[in-house]
Design a protein around this motif. Structure first.
Motif, PDB file in Angstrom:
ATOM      1  N   ASP A   1     -75.842   5.676 -77.813  1.00 46.18           N
ATOM      2  CA  ASP A   1     -74.991   6.842 -77.579  1.00 46.18           C
ATOM      3  C   ASP A   1     -73.512   6.439 -77.472  1.00 46.18           C
ATOM      4  OD1 ASP A   1     -74.611   5.762 -75.033  1.00 46.18           O
ATOM      5  OD2 ASP A   1     -75.833   7.255 -74.010  1.00 46.18           O
ATOM      6  N   LYS A   2     -73.221   5.159 -77.769  1.00 44.86           N
ATOM      7  CA  LYS A   2     -71.864   4.599 -77.849  1.00 44.86           C
ATOM      8  C   LYS A   2     -71.226   4.355 -76.486  1.00 44.86           C
ATOM      9  CE  LYS A   2     -70.773   6.369 -82.468  1.00 44.86           C
ATOM     10  NZ  LYS A   2     -69.746   7.030 -83.317  1.00 44.86           N
ATOM     11  N   THR A   3     -72.041   4.227 -75.446  1.00 44.82           N
ATOM     12  CA  THR A   3     -71.473   3.935 -74.127  1.00 44.82           C
ATOM     13  C   THR A   3     -72.083   2.667 -73.544  1.00 44.82           C
ATOM     14  OG1 THR A   3     -73.128   5.191 -72.858  1.00 44.82           O
ATOM     15  CG2 THR A   3     -71.175   6.397 -73.643  1.00 44.82           C
ATOM     16  N   ILE A   4     -71.285   2.000 -72.720  1.00 52.17           N
ATOM     17  CA  ILE A   4     -71.784   0.999 -71.776  1.00 52.17           C
ATOM     18  C   ILE A   4     -71.570   1.603 -70.399  1.00 52.17           C
ATOM     19  CG2 ILE A   4     -71.441  -1.282 -70.770  1.00 52.17           C
ATOM     20  CD1 ILE A   4     -70.606  -2.270 -73.515  1.00 52.17           C
ATOM     21  N   ARG A   5     -72.624   1.704 -69.626  1.00 50.66           N
ATOM     22  CA  ARG A   5     -72.558   2.359 -68.324  1.00 50.66           C
ATOM     23  C   ARG A   5     -72.762   1.346 -67.208  1.00 50.66           C
ATOM     24  NH1 ARG A   5     -73.836   8.464 -68.882  1.00 50.66           N
ATOM     25  NH2 ARG A   5     -73.595   8.735 -71.138  1.00 50.66           N
ATOM     26  N   ILE A   6     -72.075   1.577 -66.093  1.00 48.81           N
ATOM     27  CA  ILE A   6     -72.143   0.713 -64.924  1.00 48.81           C
ATOM     28  C   ILE A   6     -72.917   1.448 -63.847  1.00 48.81           C
ATOM     29  CG2 ILE A   6     -70.808  -0.454 -63.137  1.00 48.81           C
ATOM     30  CD1 ILE A   6     -69.161   0.297 -66.457  1.00 48.81           C
ATOM     31  N   TRP A   7     -73.905   0.773 -63.259  1.00 49.35           N
ATOM     32  CA  TRP A   7     -74.796   1.383 -62.279  1.00 49.35           C
ATOM     33  C   TRP A   7     -74.871   0.535 -61.012  1.00 49.35           C
ATOM     34  CZ3 TRP A   7     -77.021   5.852 -64.324  1.00 49.35           C
ATOM     35  CH2 TRP A   7     -77.076   5.947 -65.721  1.00 49.35           C
ATOM     36  N   ASP A   8     -75.194   1.192 -59.913  1.00 48.91           N
ATOM     37  CA  ASP A   8     -75.509   0.536 -58.647  1.00 48.91           C
ATOM     38  C   ASP A   8     -76.984   0.792 -58.367  1.00 48.91           C
ATOM     39  OD1 ASP A   8     -75.906   0.113 -55.772  1.00 48.91           O
ATOM     40  OD2 ASP A   8     -73.737   0.031 -55.607  1.00 48.91           O
ATOM     41  N   LEU A   9     -77.751  -0.253 -58.071  1.00 46.17           N
ATOM     42  CA  LEU A   9     -79.186  -0.101 -57.842  1.00 46.17           C
ATOM     43  C   LEU A   9     -79.507   0.890 -56.726  1.00 46.17           C
ATOM     44  CD1 LEU A   9     -80.491  -3.786 -58.079  1.00 46.17           C
ATOM     45  CD2 LEU A   9     -81.046  -1.919 -59.644  1.00 46.17           C
ATOM     46  N   ARG A  10     -78.559   1.085 -55.805  1.00 45.92           N
ATOM     47  CA  ARG A  10     -78.816   1.925 -54.636  1.00 45.92           C
ATOM     48  C   ARG A  10     -78.470   3.393 -54.859  1.00 45.92           C
ATOM     49  NH1 ARG A  10     -75.014  -2.152 -51.424  1.00 45.92           N
ATOM     50  NH2 ARG A  10     -73.956  -1.730 -53.411  1.00 45.92           N
ATOM     51  N   ILE A  11     -77.869   3.705 -56.031  1.00 51.39           N
ATOM     52  CA  ILE A  11     -77.358   5.057 -56.278  1.00 51.39           C
ATOM     53  C   ILE A  11     -77.797   5.506 -57.667  1.00 51.39           C
ATOM     54  CG2 ILE A  11     -75.276   6.485 -56.423  1.00 51.39           C
ATOM     55  CD1 ILE A  11     -73.867   4.307 -54.731  1.00 51.39           C
ATOM     56  N   GLU A  12     -78.333   6.716 -57.770  1.00 52.29           N
ATOM     57  CA  GLU A  12     -78.822   7.198 -59.055  1.00 52.29           C
ATOM     58  C   GLU A  12     -77.694   7.504 -60.027  1.00 52.29           C
ATOM     59  OE1 GLU A  12     -81.442  10.485 -58.601  1.00 52.29           O
ATOM     60  OE2 GLU A  12     -83.112   9.257 -57.888  1.00 52.29           O
ATOM     61  N   ASN A  13     -76.578   7.994 -59.531  1.00 50.98           N
ATOM     62  CA  ASN A  13     -75.498   8.432 -60.416  1.00 50.98           C
ATOM     63  C   ASN A  13     -74.768   7.244 -61.022  1.00 50.98           C
ATOM     64  OD1 ASN A  13     -76.064  11.117 -59.751  1.00 50.98           O
ATOM     65  ND2 ASN A  13     -74.643  11.090 -58.022  1.00 50.98           N
TER      66      ASN A  13
END
Length: 315
Positions: free
Chosen positions: A129-141
């Motif tokens: 989808d042309k994105t690199i996304r950054i996530w935190d294991l403790r947060i869904e968003n």
């Protein structure tokens, strides 16, 4: 034991597991090297205990399928993995009770890479989808994402401060995880003189090199600071344009890749010489391979999982 040319040539198959009925998609060791886990096209996740040399758990994932997988930071009982069936959500799974802890929704196309931070509870994912996304294991968003990037793949560096994005099989962009919203702090073009797609991107354990895997019968190594081409390695079978996984040895001195004919090819980075070709006796192409980060063993997979050990008598 030090990794040398002769040690690598001495590796022999120690054990082969036939837990899966279809291609293994991904295989990773835990950071301490004591556990390992795989996903496959038969919608199963298999856990291996490396200290006793046995498969110890199978987790079904028939609804979602199972594609890329990584251990959660600091916890070998939790994993994140991507789907290859129902949707493009990434799931955080507790292995002991086989329950989902969290869902990371947002990608709208196939996830092409997952990379866990080596220092904190954060991971990155890239997608068609042309994105690199950054996530935190403790947060869904989602915690942030890059600007649109064509066919991205991504990987954290060993210090967890920088991540690299491979873009459209043509360029590398480097981001500071603390200021990714500002865009890349460095970019460089990569010319391979061969028409092929990049299928994997990894830093060496010393952080000085970036390994690019392709579906075109070639892998290459770049200087991670300047982007200069250091090495190109070919001469292994991949006539069908498959996604074949390559990896560094933990000392960053050798690079390995499995081939279409089930053999493992090993090169010395120092002198660019091929030091070994090992017959894995795989009935199909080697789709996944990794060297254990702590112990002198590595694994290769087609639909079978094969674990290797050095043959002391041959050294």
């Amino acid at each position: 034991m030090k990794i040398t040319d002769s040690v690598l040539r001495s590796f022999r198959i120690a054990r082969t597991y036939r837990e899966n009925k279809d291609k293994v998609n991904c295989f990773v060791y835990s950071p301490d090297g004591k556990e390992a886990i795989s996903t496959s096209n038969d919608d199963r996740i298999v856990v291996y205990n490396m200290t006793i040399g046995k498969s110890v758990q199978t987790v079904p994932s028939k609804k979602y399928g199972a594609d890329l997988i990584r251990y959660a930071h600091g916890d070998s009982e939790k994993v994140i993995y991507s789907s290859n069936k129902m949707d493009d959500t990434i799931r955080l799974l507790s292995l002991p009770d086989m329950t989902y802890i969290r869902y990371f929704s947002g990608h709208t196309a196939k996830v092409t890479a997952l990379s866990m931070s080596p220092v904190e509870e954060r991971f990155i994912s890239s997608s068609l989808d042309k994105t690199i996304r950054i996530w935190d294991l403790r947060i869904e968003n989602v915690q942030g994402q890059t600007e649109p990037l064509d066919r991205p793949i991504c990987s954290f560096d060993p210090d967890g401060l920088i991540f690299a994005a491979g873009v459209d099989s043509q360029s590398i962009k480097l981001y500071d995880i603390r200021a990714f919203a500002k865009g890349p702090f460095k970019s460089f073009e990569v010319r391979l003189n061969r028409i092929c797609d990049w299928t994997g991107l990894n830093f060496s354990d010393d952080g000085k090199q970036i390994l690019i895997s392709t579906n075109g019968g070639m892998i290459c190594i770049l200087n991670s600071f300047t982007g200069d081409m250091m090495h190109k390695f070919s001469g292994y079978n991949n006539n069908k344009g498959l996604k074949l996984e390559a990896c560094f040895t933990p000392d960053s001195q050798f690079v390995m890749i499995g081939s279409e004919d089930g053999r493992v090819h090993v090169w010395s980075i120092e002198n660019e010489m091929k030091v070994a070709v090992l017959d894995g006796k795989h009935p199909g192409p080697i789709s996944a391979m990794q060297f254990n980060p702590k112990y002198m063993t590595f694994a290769t997979a087609c639909k079978n999982m094969t674990f290797w050990l050095p043959g002391v008598d041959d050294m």
